[in-house]
Design a protein around this motif. Structure first.
Motif, PDB file in Angstrom:
ATOM      1  N   MET A 231       0.839  -1.200   0.000  1.00  0.00           N
ATOM      2  CA  MET A 231       0.000   0.000   0.000  1.00  0.00           C
ATOM      3  C   MET A 231       0.869   1.243   0.000  1.00  0.00           C
ATOM      4  N   GLY A 232       1.716   1.385  -0.982  1.00  0.00           N
ATOM      5  CA  GLY A 232       2.561   2.569  -1.045  1.00  0.00           C
ATOM      6  C   GLY A 232       3.845   2.376  -0.282  1.00  0.00           C
ATOM      7  N   GLU A 233       4.796   3.229  -0.595  1.00  0.00           N
ATOM      8  CA  GLU A 233       6.094   3.156   0.078  1.00  0.00           C
ATOM      9  C   GLU A 233       6.001   3.731   1.475  1.00  0.00           C
ATOM     10  N   HIS A 234       6.868   3.228   2.328  1.00  0.00           N
ATOM     11  CA  HIS A 234       6.947   3.818   3.658  1.00  0.00           C
ATOM     12  C   HIS A 234       7.828   5.053   3.590  1.00  0.00           C
ATOM     13  N   VAL A 235       7.436   6.067   4.302  1.00  0.00           N
ATOM     14  CA  VAL A 235       8.146   7.333   4.284  1.00  0.00           C
ATOM     15  C   VAL A 235       9.408   7.217   5.125  1.00  0.00           C
ATOM     16  N   GLU A 236      10.476   7.819   4.655  1.00  0.00           N
ATOM     17  CA  GLU A 236      11.739   7.803   5.391  1.00  0.00           C
ATOM     18  C   GLU A 236      11.633   8.683   6.632  1.00  0.00           C
ATOM     19  N   ALA A 237      12.534   8.465   7.562  1.00  0.00           N
ATOM     20  CA  ALA A 237      12.507   9.168   8.845  1.00  0.00           C
ATOM     21  C   ALA A 237      12.605  10.683   8.695  1.00  0.00           C
ATOM     22  N   ASP A 238      13.331  11.171   7.669  1.00  0.00           N
ATOM     23  CA  ASP A 238      13.463  12.620   7.519  1.00  0.00           C
ATOM     24  C   ASP A 238      12.141  13.286   7.146  1.00  0.00           C
ATOM     25  N   ASN A 239      11.177  12.500   6.685  1.00  0.00           N
ATOM     26  CA  ASN A 239       9.852  13.046   6.404  1.00  0.00           C
ATOM     27  C   ASN A 239       8.924  12.940   7.610  1.00  0.00           C
ATOM     28  N   ALA A 240       9.418  12.376   8.694  1.00  0.00           N
ATOM     29  CA  ALA A 240       8.599  12.225   9.896  1.00  0.00           C
ATOM     30  C   ALA A 240       8.110  13.576  10.406  1.00  0.00           C
ATOM     31  N   GLU A 241       8.959  14.594  10.307  1.00  0.00           N
ATOM     32  CA  GLU A 241       8.551  15.923  10.788  1.00  0.00           C
ATOM     33  C   GLU A 241       7.358  16.448   9.989  1.00  0.00           C
ATOM     34  N   ALA A 242       7.344  16.194   8.683  1.00  0.00           N
ATOM     35  CA  ALA A 242       6.212  16.627   7.850  1.00  0.00           C
ATOM     36  C   ALA A 242       4.941  15.890   8.266  1.00  0.00           C
ATOM     37  N   ILE A 243       5.081  14.611   8.580  1.00  0.00           N
ATOM     38  CA  ILE A 243       3.923  13.820   9.025  1.00  0.00           C
ATOM     39  C   ILE A 243       3.422  14.342  10.366  1.00  0.00           C
ATOM     40  N   ILE A 244       4.339  14.621  11.276  1.00  0.00           N
ATOM     41  CA  ILE A 244       3.962  15.166  12.590  1.00  0.00           C
ATOM     42  C   ILE A 244       3.216  16.492  12.408  1.00  0.00           C
ATOM     43  N   THR A 245       3.682  17.327  11.503  1.00  0.00           N
ATOM     44  CA  THR A 245       3.014  18.609  11.236  1.00  0.00           C
ATOM     45  C   THR A 245       1.590  18.387  10.743  1.00  0.00           C
ATOM     46  N   ARG A 246       1.392  17.411   9.852  1.00  0.00           N
ATOM     47  CA  ARG A 246       0.035  17.096   9.363  1.00  0.00           C
ATOM     48  C   ARG A 246      -0.842  16.577  10.497  1.00  0.00           C
ATOM     49  N   ILE A 247      -0.264  15.774  11.369  1.00  0.00           N
ATOM     50  CA  ILE A 247      -1.024  15.239  12.505  1.00  0.00           C
ATOM     51  C   ILE A 247      -1.422  16.368  13.456  1.00  0.00           C
ATOM     52  N   GLU A 248      -0.523  17.328  13.678  1.00  0.00           N
ATOM     53  CA  GLU A 248      -0.840  18.473  14.545  1.00  0.00           C
ATOM     54  C   GLU A 248      -1.988  19.287  13.951  1.00  0.00           C
ATOM     55  N   HIS A 249      -1.961  19.467  12.627  1.00  0.00           N
ATOM     56  CA  HIS A 249      -3.038  20.187  11.949  1.00  0.00           C
ATOM     57  C   HIS A 249      -4.362  19.426  12.121  1.00  0.00           C
ATOM     58  N   LYS A 250      -4.296  18.108  11.954  1.00  0.00           N
ATOM     59  CA  LYS A 250      -5.477  17.257  12.127  1.00  0.00           C
ATOM     60  C   LYS A 250      -6.003  17.378  13.564  1.00  0.00           C
TER      61      LYS A 250
ATOM     62  N   THR B 216     -12.337  12.482  10.795  1.00  0.00           N
ATOM     63  CA  THR B 216     -11.139  13.272  10.512  1.00  0.00           C
ATOM     64  C   THR B 216      -9.906  12.583  11.085  1.00  0.00           C
ATOM     65  N   ALA B 217     -10.034  12.046  12.286  1.00  0.00           N
ATOM     66  CA  ALA B 217      -8.902  11.369  12.926  1.00  0.00           C
ATOM     67  C   ALA B 217      -8.475  10.130  12.148  1.00  0.00           C
ATOM     68  N   LEU B 218      -9.451   9.413  11.598  1.00  0.00           N
ATOM     69  CA  LEU B 218      -9.151   8.169  10.893  1.00  0.00           C
ATOM     70  C   LEU B 218      -8.635   8.394   9.472  1.00  0.00           C
ATOM     71  N   GLU B 219      -8.934   9.547   8.902  1.00  0.00           N
ATOM     72  CA  GLU B 219      -8.490   9.830   7.534  1.00  0.00           C
ATOM     73  C   GLU B 219      -6.966   9.890   7.480  1.00  0.00           C
ATOM     74  N   GLY B 220      -6.415   9.236   6.470  1.00  0.00           N
ATOM     75  CA  GLY B 220      -4.963   9.237   6.314  1.00  0.00           C
ATOM     76  C   GLY B 220      -4.254   8.371   7.329  1.00  0.00           C
ATOM     77  N   SER B 221      -4.984   7.461   7.954  1.00  0.00           N
ATOM     78  CA  SER B 221      -4.392   6.578   8.954  1.00  0.00           C
ATOM     79  C   SER B 221      -4.297   5.180   8.396  1.00  0.00           C
ATOM     80  N   PRO B 222      -3.296   4.423   8.788  1.00  0.00           N
ATOM     81  CA  PRO B 222      -2.150   4.866   9.571  1.00  0.00           C
ATOM     82  C   PRO B 222      -1.211   5.676   8.691  1.00  0.00           C
ATOM     83  N   PRO B 223      -0.429   6.549   9.312  1.00  0.00           N
ATOM     84  CA  PRO B 223       0.530   7.296   8.509  1.00  0.00           C
ATOM     85  C   PRO B 223       1.505   6.315   7.854  1.00  0.00           C
ATOM     86  N   LYS B 224       1.854   6.555   6.619  1.00  0.00           N
ATOM     87  CA  LYS B 224       2.732   5.632   5.885  1.00  0.00           C
ATOM     88  C   LYS B 224       4.176   5.823   6.336  1.00  0.00           C
TER      89      LYS B 224
END
Length: 132
Positions: A1-20, A39-47
């Protein structure tokens, strides 16, 4: 189900989660707990395999789950597309051992199993790639 995001993109994911999280708090203040849960379930689990991201997302989902008071009403407006991911988060909630969380997860689990059947449980437990 898509590639897993590398650790350096974790900050971008955290930012999206904070917005959510801010959006969910706003919905809860408007007494819209089912919309908050969707809204909480959308985009879950983060890749990502980054546990910080998974934990941050769990906190957001947990906040929405705990705001649900009427489980039957929740299911009357929750689309079946959310059932499998909801089941995964219910098991995450049960694994915490926190009594109020476990009580709420079991209430929702019972109704979800009635609606979605045993297949939902099997899919949640057998998917070891997209973990929450």
């Amino acid at each position: 189900m898509g590639e897993h995001v590398e650790a350096d993109n974790a900050e971008a994911i955290i930012t999206r989660i904070e917005h959510k999280s801010r959006k969910i708090e706003s919905l809860l203040k408007q007494y819209k707990p089912v919309e908050a849960l969707k809204t909480a379930l959308e985009g879950s689990p983060p890749k990502t395999r980054d546990e910080r991201c998974k934990s941050a997302n769990w906190i957001v989902v947990h906040r929405a789950l705990m705001a649900i008071k009427d489980v039957d009403l929740m299911f009357s407006s929750l689309d079946p597309e959310y059932y499998d991911i909801l089941m995964k988060y219910l098991y995450r909630g049960l694994s915490t051992g926190d009594r109020p969380t476990c009580d709420q997860c079991l209430r929702i689990h019972e109704k979800l199993t009635q609606r979605a059947g045993l297949g939902c449980i099997l899919r949640a437990l057998s998917d070891t790639v997209n973990t929450v």
